[in-house]
Design an enzyme around this catalytic site. Structure first.
Site, PDB file in Angstrom:
ATOM      1  N   CYS A 261       0.840  -1.200   0.000  1.00 27.62           N
ATOM      2  CA  CYS A 261       0.000   0.000   0.000  1.00 27.62           C
ATOM      3  C   CYS A 261       0.875   1.251   0.000  1.00 27.62           C
ATOM      4  CB  CYS A 261      -0.976  -0.049   1.186  1.00 27.62           C
ATOM      5  SG  CYS A 261      -2.301   1.167   1.040  1.00 27.62           S
TER       6      CYS A 261
ATOM      7  N   HIS B 274      -3.695  -5.415   0.707  1.00 29.61           N
ATOM      8  CA  HIS B 274      -3.058  -5.767   1.982  1.00 29.61           C
ATOM      9  C   HIS B 274      -3.131  -7.261   2.257  1.00 29.61           C
ATOM     10  CE1 HIS B 274      -2.434  -1.716   3.769  1.00 29.61           C
ATOM     11  NE2 HIS B 274      -3.458  -1.375   2.998  1.00 29.61           N
TER      12      HIS B 274
ATOM     13  N   GLU C  48      -1.389  -8.879   4.326  1.00 24.55           N
ATOM     14  CA  GLU C  48      -1.222  -9.104   5.777  1.00 24.55           C
ATOM     15  C   GLU C  48      -2.573  -8.994   6.504  1.00 24.55           C
ATOM     16  OE1 GLU C  48      -0.784  -6.276   4.371  1.00 24.55           O
ATOM     17  OE2 GLU C  48      -1.270  -4.640   5.745  1.00 24.55           O
TER      18      GLU C  48
END
Lengths: 273, 1005
Positions: free
Chosen positions: A97, A232, A234
């Site tokens: 990002c 994202h 994660e």
């Protein structure tokens, strides 16, 4: 765990996703440390202590003057040598990002075989004009040299950005990226068959959430070591973070499909560094 | 003064793959809000750089700092609009907007930071200010450029220049921040008449009443006080302006909650009750919580800190705080809301020895976004308030990296007078620090140094606390408005958490209302004294007077105490993070709040008088049942069309396009998001977090609010708020043995006076709300661990006065054993549907009653309002249901609130993109209207897979449970009343009705 590769996770100046990024590397078998950017800028720490570098998401410097630009400048001017040495040593780097925006603006992405810190692309305001948080479906180029995405066909994870539209000055620049298989991952229509979703034609909102040219969600450098993406992974580290996790029976497995990207880098570092 | 002022302008490149999205957004917004179609809007960002660097040098590096060479054009010391290659079509209208000098300019700050990276020799006083220019082509006839400018800027904080085709493009010039007018500390003579005392209070915006002024007067008559003052070189028999300002801040309604602490004489005309109440807060909030605290071991810290703290597990504690920022948000919706959210984040950071904010909630109350009636002077249209508040909270939350996990938007005409902007934050901290100290306890010692950390002090934010204790008028001051700076705060937050973990902090609190006066003043209670040197305080502009420095509420500041031995480590940590930390005071044990400015003592107040000297208010309260024309259902049998209308009501309609602009899953912990279901657009009831990465241990966050019930009874309103928050949490499978609540009251002025002739009634509403709050919280065992009240939510005076409906927001956070074992509201195929709880004939003040009364189909909203006569029964069913959810056999649950069962089942079909067939005929006395649309409390619709039915029924045994029907394979919601089909609605049509009405973005592409 303690013998895993050491991962530097940058923080400071409005980087926000440092804690979860550090956590997923640990869950993947790495040994992460959140390190303030200024430790590297001031020279009291050195990137050479680490095997993997992560530039997490966030709003570095409020994204004023363009997302990732001011942090990108600090790294471009004050960490140039360390970054060059890190990449030259064949160590993996990821920007997620805002971190992707930073890597693009430092010139590390799409970059050259040997980094010259020249900006060649940009990430600009979403066509919608809005910051949005929504889940997307990503598909990966199986031919890409990217070491982070080996063996991954498709995952779902959220985008959370207002400036994610990938642009380059001309379509021939994009053709070149494509030929080098540097367009690692793209937004796809989830109703397509996995492995067959990738298309050059920009998908409608919200399938392609930002109007990115050729649905580009993430790219790598020519070596495949430096990888950046707007979504994202994660944030999809756990099964219970998926928006549909209540739609079926309770899934006892905790770790989710976002993990593989981080496992790949940890495995790569174990095998090669 | 810097020697060069250089202008740099940038504008997006156009052409292949390039566009001006900022301009397009303005175009879309004008179309969405005003129906104006403009051909094209282009944007230019301008930077004015005051530094030691020359124009040539800046120009050579402009593309390294100001412009992105891939996507932007730039020009140095030239107006881009004069470049005919880039702007070949001369615009019809041009508007340029920049901040007034002294107003926080975040892009300017960031630009300066970037500028210094390239030009380290820019000069100590270098400064960058920014502006935005919009060039309009193809503006329809009849649009005035001045009107256009007014839509795009707020004159309170910004200035706009504009011009028309053929005129010169407006040129925004650099304006330095002028020094403030310094006034030497003055002495205020209080040996004057009572009228004069009141005049001093009113003219000084002190918001102190006569009795309070007399108490201060008496203090300075005390011989022992005079003796101390003489020894300090202060005027013996009169306060300095610094002292009077300091007392006004500390004693403000905002800081001291005088109405909640008041002695109240309460009369109930309905029952004949005549009682005395010594403090609503102590009686109905504090005492019940303290009694509950004796029964459990998880209430670690209640009431006395910036937020309440609970033990979440052996390693971690959690805290939560919610606040309002109503008055600033009325004047500048963007800045007011942003400072609201970053301000409440600081309350978390200032809890114990510092907690880390991990989630935000926000609940807004606005006027109707499609309001077409008149607007009083000085008030914005509700749609503009909504846009501004939303943007402020979005920027404040997103840039801070804190997810917004739960919230609500409520609409009512009366919130035109004062919007309510509730911002809440949850924090986490380790139970113990590495040095063994418990992190929820502060432990400063006399001799500790006190640092001001973060931003600087400026003229902005003077009198916020006292201003919010007055009603909004046309003359409300602009200095009470600020814009937040999330990045300065984020840097400070990173630094403080590192300082906490290395054991460098002995005490910490935030600088909010009352500034240093309150923050250091409150902390000085621990050691019984402090000495502040205002001369050390870093300022945004020179020339601030002593009292201004002391009470200014400039944002992004924490006050941190550090023991002498840790000073060096603390200062070098601040330097690493590029955070300004300045030693401004010391803790003492002298019993005095002692303030010097350089050499001179400018104030000295006994700590005890400062904190406990304010006299208790004595107030009158009188309850009379309000009269309403009862709601009578119209002669119609088309419940299907009523359902479509209800789904489009702003209070019920999807807020997705707004809420999706908040980051709701940064930190990678949000297991139940604001949107759920197949298309991820169904409503989420409560937020569910798994804050520790790799663990499934959860935390639930929810809210309850139903202000319109106050029209009938504010007591019922309060009970409904608590029940709704609990119900929402129950839907996730919360652990009901560990749930804590927050009460946030927003009331119209409840003190009877000439300008508030109905004050006694409004106070009686407050009494009833508190009584119900206590009764339900005790029954559910939900201790209130932190709260706040805002008591002057009125606009204007006299006949035109607009008072908000008395509003309690009840926020809740609670333990969850395992986030995998939870539910969402979307129907899943193959489920049987049950209603937990009982439907009664309670349509008074319901959303349906309001809708049909507004349209003229009913004469009034009166009738029975939802109540909770037997909360123990509700609790028993909640307990059984949460157990069933935790066992994994229930995956679908949704609470019934506005619009009752009909709207709840419709929302479940929408989330699941699934049909359902239910029969609402069942036990109880309610008629069809009551069972379909009534808003009886304690009800939850549950979906259970057919194979789990038996186990579910056995787990729910003994509770009020009604079988409703089944999901279907089709795309229709069918609601039967026995043999009559009363609703037959297509799911996609419901989706359109529900999602269509509040989408004010004007498109996605």
């Amino acid at each position: 765990m303690s013998d895993g590769p050491k991962v530097a996770v940058l923080f400071g100046f409005g980087i926000n996703c440092d804690r979860e990024t550090a956590a997923v590397f640990d869950l993947a078998g790495g040994v992460s440390e959140r390190v303030h950017v200024n430790h590297f800028v001031n020279g009291d720490r050195d990137l050479s202590e680490f095997q993997i570098l992560a530039v997490p998401g966030g709003f570095s410097f409020g994204d004023h003057l363009g997302s990732g630009r001011l942090l990108g400048n600090r790294m471009r001017f004050a960490m140039r040598e360390q970054l060059s040495a890190f990449v030259a040593a064949g160590k993996p780097v990821i920007g997620i990002c805002n971190g992707f925006q930073v890597l693009v603006k430092t010139g590390l992405l799409p970059g050259k075989e040997v980094p010259d810190f020249e900006q060649r692309a940009s990430l600009t305001l979403n066509n919608s004009g809005r910051y949005e948080d929504r889940w997307v479906t990503l598909e990966f180029d199986p031919e890409s040299p990217c070491i982070w995405t080996k063996g991954i066909t498709r995952i779902e994870c959220p985008v959370r950005h207002g400036e994610g539209r990938f642009v380059m000055p001309s379509s021939s620049d994009l053709d070149e990226l494509d030929e080098n298989n540097q367009i690692v991952t793209r937004y796809v229509d989830p109703s397509t068959e996995p492995g067959k979703g990738i298309t050059d034609e920009t998908l409608p909102f919200p399938l392609c959430p930002n109007g990115s040219i050729r649905n580009i969600a993430g790219i790598c450098d020519p070596t495949g070591l430096v990888f950046g993406l707007m979504p994202h992974p994660e944030a999809a580290y756990a099964t219970f973070l998926h928006p549909h996790h209540t739609r079926g029976e309770v899934n006892e497995e905790i770790l989710g499909e976002g993990m593989q990207i981080f496992r790949n880098a940890v495995d790569y570092a174990r095998a090669n560094l | 003064m810097s020697s060069n002022i250089v202008r740099v302008e940038t504008t997006p490149k156009l052409g292949e793959g390039m566009r001006d999205v900022r301009g397009d957004s303005v175009k879309r917004q004008l179309a969405a809000d005003h129906g104006i179609e403009i051909e094209s809007v282009r944007s230019i960002v301008g930077f004015l750089i005051a530094s030691e660097i020359t124009s040539e040098d800046v120009e050579a590096r402009a593309d390294d700092v100001f412009a992105d060479p891939i996507i932007e054009e730039s020009a140095t010391d030239q107006l881009l609009l004069t470049n005919e290659e880039l702007f070949s079509n001369s615009p019809d209208m041009i508007v340029t907007i920049g901040f007034k000098p002294g107003v926080t300019d975040n892009p300017g700050k960031a630009a300066l930071d970037g500028f210094r990276t390239i030009f380290p020799n820019a000069g100590e006083n270098a400064r960058v200010s920014t502006y935005l220019t919009y060039a309009f082509n193809g503006v329809p006839e009849g649009i005035e450029v001045e009107w256009l400018a007014n839509q795009l800027h707020n004159g309170l904080i910004e200035q706009a220049l504009f011009s028309l085709n053929g005129e010169d493009a407006p040129k925004f010039e650099y304006s330095p921040i002028n020094p403030s007018d310094y006034a030497a500390p003055a002495t205020i003579d209080l040996e004057v008449s009572d009228e004069e005392l009141i005049r001093i209070s009113e003219e000084g915006l002190l918001a102190l009443n006569l009795e309070e002024m007399q108490t201060i007067q008496a203090h300075y008559r005390d011989p022992s006080v005079r003796q101390v003052r003489a020894s300090l070189g202060l005027p013996e028999n009169a306060p300095t302006d610094v002292e009077l300002e300091c007392l006004a801040q500390t004693w403000s309604e905002h800081c001291k909650h005088k109405i909640f602490a008041a002695h109240i004489h309460h009369i109930d005309k309905e029952t004949g009750e005549d009682t005395e109440i010594d403090s609503l807060f102590k009686t109905h909030i504090m005492n019940p919580t303290l009694e509950m605290k004796d029964e459990v071991d998880w209430l670690l810290s209640v009431f006395h800190d910036n937020s309440g703290v609970i033990a979440w597990d052996d390693e971690w504690s959690m805290c939560m705080k919610a606040e309002t920022h109503n008055s600033p948000s009325a004047l500048d919706p963007y800045g007011g809301a942003m400072t609201g959210i970053v301000g409440v984040n600081r309350d978390i950071l200032g809890t114990g020895l510092g907690a880390r904010p991990i989630a935000n909630t926000d609940v807004f109350c606005f006027g109707p976004p499609d309001w077409e009636g008149d607007l009083p002077e000085n008030l914005f249209h509700p749609s503009r308030v909504l846009r501004g508040v939303h943007a402020g909270v979005r920027v404040g939350g997103n840039e801070s990296g804190i997810p917004t996990v739960n919230g609500a938007i409520v609409f009512d005409d009366r919130y035109i007078g004062k919007p309510l902007v509730y911002c809440g934050t949850i924090g986490i901290m380790p139970r113990r620090l590495a040095d063994g100290r418990e992190s929820h306890e502060k432990n400063p010692q006399a001799g500790d140094r006190v640092y001001m950390v973060g931003g600087r002090v400026g003229y902005d934010g003077i009198h916020g606390a006292t201003f919010s204790s007055l009603e909004l008028t046309e003359e409300s001051p602009s200095s009470a408005v600020q814009i937040g700076d999330p990045i300065t705060q984020k840097k400070m937050l990173d630094m403080i958490l590192e300082a906490r973990d290395t054991g460098l902090i002995t005490c910490i609190t935030d600088n909010g209302a009352g500034g240093l006066s309150s923050s250091i003043g409150e902390m000085a209670e621990y050691t019984n004294g402090c000495r502040i040197d205002l001369g050390k305080v870093p300022l945004k502009q020179e020339g601030l007077s002593s009292w201004e420095i002391l009470v200014s509420e400039s944002q992004e500041r924490m006050t941190v105490a550090v023991s002498e031995s840790d000073v060096e480590a603390f200062e070098s940590l601040a330097a690493l993070h590029e955070v300004e930390a300045t030693w401004v005071a010391d803790f003492t044990d002298t019993g005095q709040f002692h303030v010097v400015h350089g050499e001179d003592t400018v104030a000295s107040l006994p700590i005890e008088f400062l904190h406990d000297g304010v006299p208790q208010l004595r107030l009158e309260s009188e309850w009379k049942k309000p009269e309403h024309i009862p709601f009578k259902p119209p002669e119609t049998d088309s419940h299907t069309s009523l359902l479509m209308r209800m789904l489009a009501r702003p209070n019920i309609a999807s807020k997705e396009t707004w809420v999706r602009q908040y980051d709701h899953e940064v930190i990678a912990q949000t297991a139940i998001k604001p949107f759920v279901g197949v298309e991820r657009d169904g409503p989420g009831d409560a937020g569910l977090l798994a804050p520790i990465h790799g663990s499934t241990h959860g935390l639930v966050v929810s809210n309850g609010i139903s202000p319109r019930y106050s029209d009938i009874d504010a007591g019922a309103m309060a009970a409904a708020a608590v029940d709704e928050a609990v119900r929402n949490a129950v839907c996730t499978g919360v652990d009901l043995s560990k749930v804590a609540g927050l009460d946030n009251f927003c009331w119209p002025d409840p003190i009877e006076s000439k300008k508030t002739p109905d004050g006694k009634f409004k106070l009686a509403q407050l009494v009833r709300a508190n009584r119900e709050l206590e009764r339900i919280c005790r029954a559910y065992f939900v201790p209130c661990i932190s709260g706040k009240d805002s008591m002057k939510n009125d606009y204007g005076t006299g006949e035109n006065k607009i008072s908000i409906p008395p509003t309690l927001l009840f926020s809740l956070f609670g333990n969850h054993p395992d986030v995998r074992y939870t539910t969402t509201s979307d129907l899943k195929p193959g489920e049987s549907l049950y209603l937990v709880g009982e439907s009664k004939q309670e349509l008074g003040a319901s959303e349906l009653a309001f809708m049909l009364t507004e349209s003229g189909e009913s004469d009034g909203i009166g009738g029975e309002v939802p109540r909770l006569p037997e909360p123990e029964k509700n609790l028993a069913s909640y307990k059984s249901l949460t157990k069933a959810i935790q066992s994994g056999i229930v995956r679908t649950a949704h609470d019934c609130s506005e619009g009752g069962v009909a709207v709840a089942i419709a929302e479940m079909c929408i989330g699941g993109r699934c049909g359902a067939a239910i029969d609402i005929d069942g036990p109880g006395d309610a008629d069809l209207w009551g069972r379909l649309w009534g808003e009886s409390l304690g009800r939850i619709l549950v979906g259970v897979k057919q194979e789990n039915r038996e186990e579910f029924l056995s787990q729910m045994k003994g509770n009020h449970l009604t079988y409703m029907g089944e999901t279907t394979d089709g795309d229709t919601l069918s609601v039967w009343d026995g043999d009559d089909l009363v609703i037959e609605a297509n799911v996609e049509e419901m989706v359109s009705a529900w999602k269509g009405s509040l989408d004010m973005n004007g498109g996605d592409q």
